[in-house]
Design an enzyme around this catalytic site. Structure first.
Site, PDB file in Angstrom:
ATOM      1  N   GLU A  17      30.141 -28.997  12.837  1.00 40.15           N
ATOM      2  CA  GLU A  17      31.315 -28.896  13.705  1.00 40.15           C
ATOM      3  C   GLU A  17      32.389 -28.163  12.909  1.00 40.15           C
ATOM      4  O   GLU A  17      32.803 -28.618  11.845  1.00 40.15           O
ATOM      5  CB  GLU A  17      31.811 -30.285  14.102  1.00 40.15           C
ATOM      6  CG  GLU A  17      30.763 -31.157  14.775  1.00 40.15           C
ATOM      7  CD  GLU A  17      30.419 -30.726  16.190  1.00 40.15           C
ATOM      8  OE1 GLU A  17      31.256 -30.072  16.836  1.00 40.15           O
ATOM      9  OE2 GLU A  17      29.309 -31.041  16.644  1.00 40.15           O
ATOM     10  N   ASP A  36      28.743 -20.600  17.815  1.00 36.58           N
ATOM     11  CA  ASP A  36      29.075 -20.623  19.237  1.00 36.58           C
ATOM     12  C   ASP A  36      30.326 -21.470  19.435  1.00 36.58           C
ATOM     13  O   ASP A  36      30.263 -22.676  19.251  1.00 36.58           O
ATOM     14  CB  ASP A  36      27.891 -21.208  20.007  1.00 36.58           C
ATOM     15  CG  ASP A  36      27.934 -20.947  21.507  1.00 36.58           C
ATOM     16  OD1 ASP A  36      28.929 -20.377  21.993  1.00 36.58           O
ATOM     17  OD2 ASP A  36      26.968 -21.322  22.192  1.00 36.58           O
ATOM     18  N   GLY A  41      29.628 -12.069  26.711  1.00 29.97           N
ATOM     19  CA  GLY A  41      29.402 -12.080  28.150  1.00 29.97           C
ATOM     20  C   GLY A  41      30.372 -12.999  28.856  1.00 29.97           C
ATOM     21  O   GLY A  41      31.180 -13.688  28.221  1.00 29.97           O
ATOM     22  N   HIS A  88      25.603 -29.048  25.762  1.00 35.82           N
ATOM     23  CA  HIS A  88      25.176 -28.052  24.771  1.00 35.82           C
ATOM     24  C   HIS A  88      24.345 -28.709  23.671  1.00 35.82           C
ATOM     25  O   HIS A  88      23.352 -28.146  23.213  1.00 35.82           O
ATOM     26  CB  HIS A  88      26.385 -27.329  24.163  1.00 35.82           C
ATOM     27  CG  HIS A  88      26.792 -26.111  24.927  1.00 35.82           C
ATOM     28  ND1 HIS A  88      26.387 -24.856  24.578  1.00 35.82           N
ATOM     29  CD2 HIS A  88      27.579 -25.975  26.022  1.00 35.82           C
ATOM     30  CE1 HIS A  88      26.899 -23.980  25.426  1.00 35.82           C
ATOM     31  NE2 HIS A  88      27.625 -24.637  26.310  1.00 35.82           N
ATOM     32  N   THR A  96      32.151 -24.524  17.427  1.00 36.63           N
ATOM     33  CA  THR A  96      33.606 -24.382  17.306  1.00 36.63           C
ATOM     34  C   THR A  96      34.377 -25.153  18.370  1.00 36.63           C
ATOM     35  O   THR A  96      35.602 -25.191  18.328  1.00 36.63           O
ATOM     36  CB  THR A  96      34.013 -22.903  17.373  1.00 36.63           C
ATOM     37  OG1 THR A  96      33.644 -22.385  18.650  1.00 36.63           O
ATOM     38  CG2 THR A  96      33.359 -22.095  16.263  1.00 36.63           C
ATOM     39  N   ARG A 116      29.271 -18.633  32.085  1.00 36.42           N
ATOM     40  CA  ARG A 116      28.022 -19.002  32.757  1.00 36.42           C
ATOM     41  C   ARG A 116      27.046 -17.833  32.862  1.00 36.42           C
ATOM     42  O   ARG A 116      26.240 -17.771  33.774  1.00 36.42           O
ATOM     43  CB  ARG A 116      28.286 -19.565  34.163  1.00 36.42           C
ATOM     44  CG  ARG A 116      29.341 -20.657  34.219  1.00 36.42           C
ATOM     45  CD  ARG A 116      28.885 -22.060  33.876  1.00 36.42           C
ATOM     46  NE  ARG A 116      28.327 -22.297  32.570  1.00 36.42           N
ATOM     47  CZ  ARG A 116      29.019 -22.585  31.468  1.00 36.42           C
ATOM     48  NH1 ARG A 116      30.312 -22.621  31.493  1.00 36.42           N
ATOM     49  NH2 ARG A 116      28.409 -22.816  30.333  1.00 36.42           N
ATOM     50  N   SER A 117      27.115 -16.889  31.933  1.00 29.59           N
ATOM     51  CA  SER A 117      26.214 -15.731  31.973  1.00 29.59           C
ATOM     52  C   SER A 117      24.891 -15.985  31.262  1.00 29.59           C
ATOM     53  O   SER A 117      23.990 -15.159  31.341  1.00 29.59           O
ATOM     54  CB  SER A 117      26.902 -14.513  31.352  1.00 29.59           C
ATOM     55  OG  SER A 117      27.171 -14.739  29.981  1.00 29.59           O
ATOM     56  N   SER A 166      24.759 -18.588  25.607  1.00 28.17           N
ATOM     57  CA  SER A 166      24.300 -19.597  24.652  1.00 28.17           C
ATOM     58  C   SER A 166      22.793 -19.750  24.704  1.00 28.17           C
ATOM     59  O   SER A 166      22.128 -19.829  23.665  1.00 28.17           O
ATOM     60  CB  SER A 166      24.985 -20.935  24.919  1.00 28.17           C
ATOM     61  OG  SER A 166      26.366 -20.840  24.637  1.00 28.17           O
ATOM     62  N   ARG A 210      20.106 -27.931  22.538  1.00 27.75           N
ATOM     63  CA  ARG A 210      19.632 -27.485  21.227  1.00 27.75           C
ATOM     64  C   ARG A 210      18.499 -28.364  20.733  1.00 27.75           C
ATOM     65  O   ARG A 210      18.519 -29.583  20.937  1.00 27.75           O
ATOM     66  CB  ARG A 210      20.771 -27.531  20.200  1.00 27.75           C
ATOM     67  CG  ARG A 210      21.852 -26.524  20.437  1.00 27.75           C
ATOM     68  CD  ARG A 210      22.786 -26.409  19.246  1.00 27.75           C
ATOM     69  NE  ARG A 210      23.503 -27.611  18.880  1.00 27.75           N
ATOM     70  CZ  ARG A 210      24.685 -27.974  19.397  1.00 27.75           C
ATOM     71  NH1 ARG A 210      25.256 -27.245  20.315  1.00 27.75           N
ATOM     72  NH2 ARG A 210      25.279 -29.069  18.983  1.00 27.75           N
TER      73      ARG A 210
END
Length: 172
Positions: free
Chosen positions: A65, A87, A9, A53, A38, A12-13, A16, A57
């Site tokens: 990482e 991600d 997507g 982010h 990543t 900002r869709s 995540s 979680r």
């Protein structure tokens, strides 16, 4: 054999957030989710983004990482995790492309890593969710490097979509 969900997507869709919800659902209550990140914090804005982010979680998730060699990271957690979330694929492509830009065969290196990532996903115990940014619906990048990235990310997306058990495209 692991199943593959490809979440694609625009910026900002909600990719995540959606992928995190799907990973939590797939793992079930008390399940083990592994997150393969990543992104690299190369500048203050990206470091802040990575921090947000991380906060989004659950603390119980295992985070690896892996700005490169994401397939290797996936293989290390795939056998023990109830679900794995990677991600994001576009950052992996960018990292590999930047690393190999001086070397011939950057495209081959990127596509080999994507193929290896898909093979590792099939070996995982539970579902693997791959997240990526759609890059072909916007304006044509001004620079040659930008156009090469767009083209390479598009080829990687086609490869992943062809292999995935499910593809979800988010716009908002």
């Amino acid at each position: 054999m692991g199943t593959i969900l490809f979440v694609l997507g625009g910026a900002r869709s909600g990719k995540s957030r959606y992928a995190q919800a799907r990973a939590a659902e797939a793992a079930g209550p008390g399940g083990r989710v592994a997150f393969v990140a990543t992104a690299e914090g190369r500048d203050p804005e990206m470091r802040e983004r990575i921090g947000r982010h991380r906060q989004d979680r659950p603390a119980s998730w295992t985070t690896l990482e892996a700005p490169r060699q994401a397939a290797e990271a996936l293989r290390s957690v795939g056998p023990a995790a109830d679900a794995v979330l990677v991600d994001c694929l576009t950052l992996l492509v960018s990292n590999l492309m930047l690393e190999a830009r001086e070397a011939p065969g950057a495209e081959q290196a990127v596509m080999a890593e994507v193929r290896d990532l898909l093979a590792a996903a099939r070996q995982a115990r539970g579902p693997v969710i791959l997240v990526s940014n759609e890059v072909g619906q916007g304006v044509v990048p001004e620079s040659g490097m930008g156009r090469a990235f767009r083209d390479l990310a598009g080829r990687a997306h086609q490869l992943v979509a062809a292999e995935a058990d499910e593809v979800v495209f988010l716009t908002a």
